[in-house]
Design a protein around this motif. Structure first.
Motif, PDB file in Angstrom:
ATOM      1  N   VAL A 180       1.240   2.565  -2.541  1.00 25.61           N
ATOM      2  CA  VAL A 180       2.022   2.415  -3.768  1.00 25.61           C
ATOM      3  C   VAL A 180       1.047   2.335  -4.937  1.00 25.61           C
ATOM      4  O   VAL A 180       0.060   1.608  -4.871  1.00 25.61           O
ATOM      5  CB  VAL A 180       2.893   1.135  -3.747  1.00 25.61           C
ATOM      6  N   ALA A 181       1.331   3.073  -6.004  1.00 27.91           N
ATOM      7  CA  ALA A 181       0.494   3.010  -7.205  1.00 27.91           C
ATOM      8  C   ALA A 181       1.375   3.113  -8.438  1.00 27.91           C
ATOM      9  O   ALA A 181       2.249   3.981  -8.506  1.00 27.91           O
ATOM     10  CB  ALA A 181      -0.550   4.122  -7.201  1.00 27.91           C
TER      11      ALA A 181
ATOM     12  N   MET B 214       8.698  -6.392  -4.216  1.00 28.89           N
ATOM     13  CA  MET B 214       8.473  -7.656  -3.510  1.00 28.89           C
ATOM     14  C   MET B 214       8.447  -7.440  -2.010  1.00 28.89           C
ATOM     15  O   MET B 214       7.599  -7.991  -1.289  1.00 28.89           O
ATOM     16  CB  MET B 214       9.566  -8.664  -3.879  1.00 28.89           C
ATOM     17  N   ARG B 215       9.387  -6.651  -1.516  1.00 27.33           N
ATOM     18  CA  ARG B 215       9.409  -6.364  -0.075  1.00 27.33           C
ATOM     19  C   ARG B 215       8.190  -5.544   0.352  1.00 27.33           C
ATOM     20  O   ARG B 215       7.541  -5.837   1.347  1.00 27.33           O
ATOM     21  CB  ARG B 215      10.689  -5.606   0.283  1.00 27.33           C
ATOM     22  N   VAL B 216       7.902  -4.508  -0.415  1.00 26.23           N
ATOM     23  CA  VAL B 216       6.826  -3.593  -0.044  1.00 26.23           C
ATOM     24  C   VAL B 216       5.473  -4.287  -0.066  1.00 26.23           C
ATOM     25  O   VAL B 216       4.617  -4.057   0.811  1.00 26.23           O
ATOM     26  CB  VAL B 216       6.828  -2.369  -0.991  1.00 26.23           C
ATOM     27  N   SER B 217       5.246  -5.159  -1.058  1.00 24.59           N
ATOM     28  CA  SER B 217       3.927  -5.783  -1.211  1.00 24.59           C
ATOM     29  C   SER B 217       3.585  -6.710  -0.055  1.00 24.59           C
ATOM     30  O   SER B 217       2.418  -7.068   0.120  1.00 24.59           O
ATOM     31  CB  SER B 217       3.866  -6.549  -2.537  1.00 24.59           C
ATOM     32  N   ARG B 218       4.561  -7.106   0.745  1.00 27.77           N
ATOM     33  CA  ARG B 218       4.285  -7.936   1.924  1.00 27.77           C
ATOM     34  C   ARG B 218       3.678  -7.131   3.062  1.00 27.77           C
ATOM     35  O   ARG B 218       3.066  -7.696   3.963  1.00 27.77           O
ATOM     36  CB  ARG B 218       5.577  -8.601   2.397  1.00 27.77           C
ATOM     37  N   ARG B 219       3.833  -5.809   2.993  1.00 30.32           N
ATOM     38  CA  ARG B 219       3.377  -4.955   4.091  1.00 30.32           C
ATOM     39  C   ARG B 219       2.329  -3.935   3.665  1.00 30.32           C
ATOM     40  O   ARG B 219       1.569  -3.455   4.513  1.00 30.32           O
ATOM     41  CB  ARG B 219       4.574  -4.215   4.695  1.00 30.32           C
ATOM     42  N   PHE B 220       2.312  -3.600   2.378  1.00 31.72           N
ATOM     43  CA  PHE B 220       1.434  -2.532   1.905  1.00 31.72           C
ATOM     44  C   PHE B 220       0.733  -2.954   0.616  1.00 31.72           C
ATOM     45  O   PHE B 220       1.259  -3.761  -0.146  1.00 31.72           O
ATOM     46  CB  PHE B 220       2.238  -1.246   1.635  1.00 31.72           C
ATOM     47  N   ALA B 221      -0.427  -2.363   0.394  1.00 35.75           N
ATOM     48  CA  ALA B 221      -1.159  -2.644  -0.842  1.00 35.75           C
ATOM     49  C   ALA B 221      -0.508  -1.919  -2.019  1.00 35.75           C
ATOM     50  O   ALA B 221      -0.169  -0.731  -1.926  1.00 35.75           O
ATOM     51  CB  ALA B 221      -2.612  -2.197  -0.704  1.00 35.75           C
ATOM     52  N   VAL B 222      -0.322  -2.628  -3.116  1.00 29.24           N
ATOM     53  CA  VAL B 222       0.178  -2.057  -4.363  1.00 29.24           C
ATOM     54  C   VAL B 222      -0.993  -1.999  -5.333  1.00 29.24           C
ATOM     55  O   VAL B 222      -1.558  -3.043  -5.696  1.00 29.24           O
ATOM     56  CB  VAL B 222       1.317  -2.908  -4.959  1.00 29.24           C
TER      57      VAL B 222
END
Length: 312
Positions: A134-135, A209-217
């Protein structure tokens, strides 16, 4: 894809093998200027970037005809999806992602304008070099209108949205907006937008919020201008729509939202008697064009928090 959707593709679409899919939803806006800006990079991209435009129920035949003619003349590979009825921001973006062919998805709102001539090339280069999960590229007001009627929105955006890359990186999940956001396909397939968010607001922040728990933003410096500044009345209307979405986000991520200033202020305001009268006064102050812009912007921020008081 629903059978109700009308799909139109230009001549460049079939042969393209894109690495990046630009996903552009709109409703009662005109995306032709943004398409023209992106088209200036077509020759250097050589099919590495495709564009998918979603008309989410505008129902404007003349606009559809203009768009179709413009798309047919473009060298960029473009698909236009026209819906007869509005499906909403979250569902629409999920639909766009399902139509994309590339490994990375660039969500770009139709009222954005690239701030430099290498905008798409820089996104494609980032994908080729590091393929981030994610960027976010950032907002600016560089090209935004300076009309007096937009001064309050301009002041709010400058304070809360047009944040430098280094500052955004300190709270990566907070500064994520789908107006200039790159997402790798596998990330989006594992975490789509919640269709329970309807109307305007917060679906992108909750998703982050959901994505940042699993992937780097990650945050990069590849900004675009938000051209669609609103009057106070229009912005207040959007805030009114967003209150249930804010409440849904609080329910799903209470520990994260508890740190947000808007949440803390909403909790304080919730205790006050006569909150409906306070809301009326705050909105009136925001709309009073004889007050200083900073005062009006502060009043509108408090009005939003007062609306959210019912949802926390």
């Amino acid at each position: 894809m629903s059978a109700r959707a009308d799909i139109h593709e230009n001549a460049a679409w079939a042969a393209a093998r894109p690495a990046v899919s630009v996903l552009m939803p709109f409703l009662r806006d005109d995306p032709t200027d943004l398409l023209a800006a992106l088209e200036t990079e077509a020759a250097s991209l050589r099919g590495a970037v495709e564009v998918i435009v979603l008309d989410d129920g505008t129902a404007d035949i003349a606009l559809t005809q203009r768009l179709t003619a413009q798309i047919d003349a473009m060298a960029l590979p473009v698909r236009l999806i026209t819906l007869p009825a509005n499906e909403g921001r979250a569902i629409g973006r999920n639909r766009l992602a399902g139509s994309a062919r590339a490994g990375s998805l660039l969500f770009l709102d139709s009222d954005m304008r690239p701030d430099h001539p290498n905008f798409l090339r820089d996104w494609a280069a980032l994908v080729a070099n590091s393929d981030p999960a994610v960027a976010f590229g950032g907002f600016s007001l560089l090209q935004a209108p300076t009309d007096a009627r937009f001064q309050v929105h301009r002041a709010l955006a400058a304070k809360s949205e047009c944040v430098p890359c280094a500052e955004r990186a300190k709270q990566p999940e907070k500064y994520v907006y789908t107006s200039n956001l790159l997402v790798r396909r596998d990330v989006f397939e594992s975490e789509a937008f919640d269709p329970g968010f309807t109307g305007w607001g917060w679906e992108d922040v909750e998703w982050a919020m959901r994505v940042s728990r699993r992937f780097a933003v990650v945050h990069v410096d590849n900004p675009a201008t938000h051209m669609g500044l609103d009057t106070v009345a229009a912005l207040a209307g959007k805030y009114e729509q967003s209150a249930p979405n804010f409440g849904r986000m609080v329910q799903r991520h209470p520990e994260v939202v508890a740190a947000y200033p808007s949440y803390r202020v909403a909790k304080l305001l919730k205790r006050l008697p006569g909150l409906h009268l306070l809301r009326r006064g705050l909105r009136g102050g925001a709309e009073a064009d004889w007050l200083p812009v900073a005062t009006r912007a502060f009043s509108l921020r408090l009005y939003r928090a007062a609306l959210y008081a019912d949802a926390v």
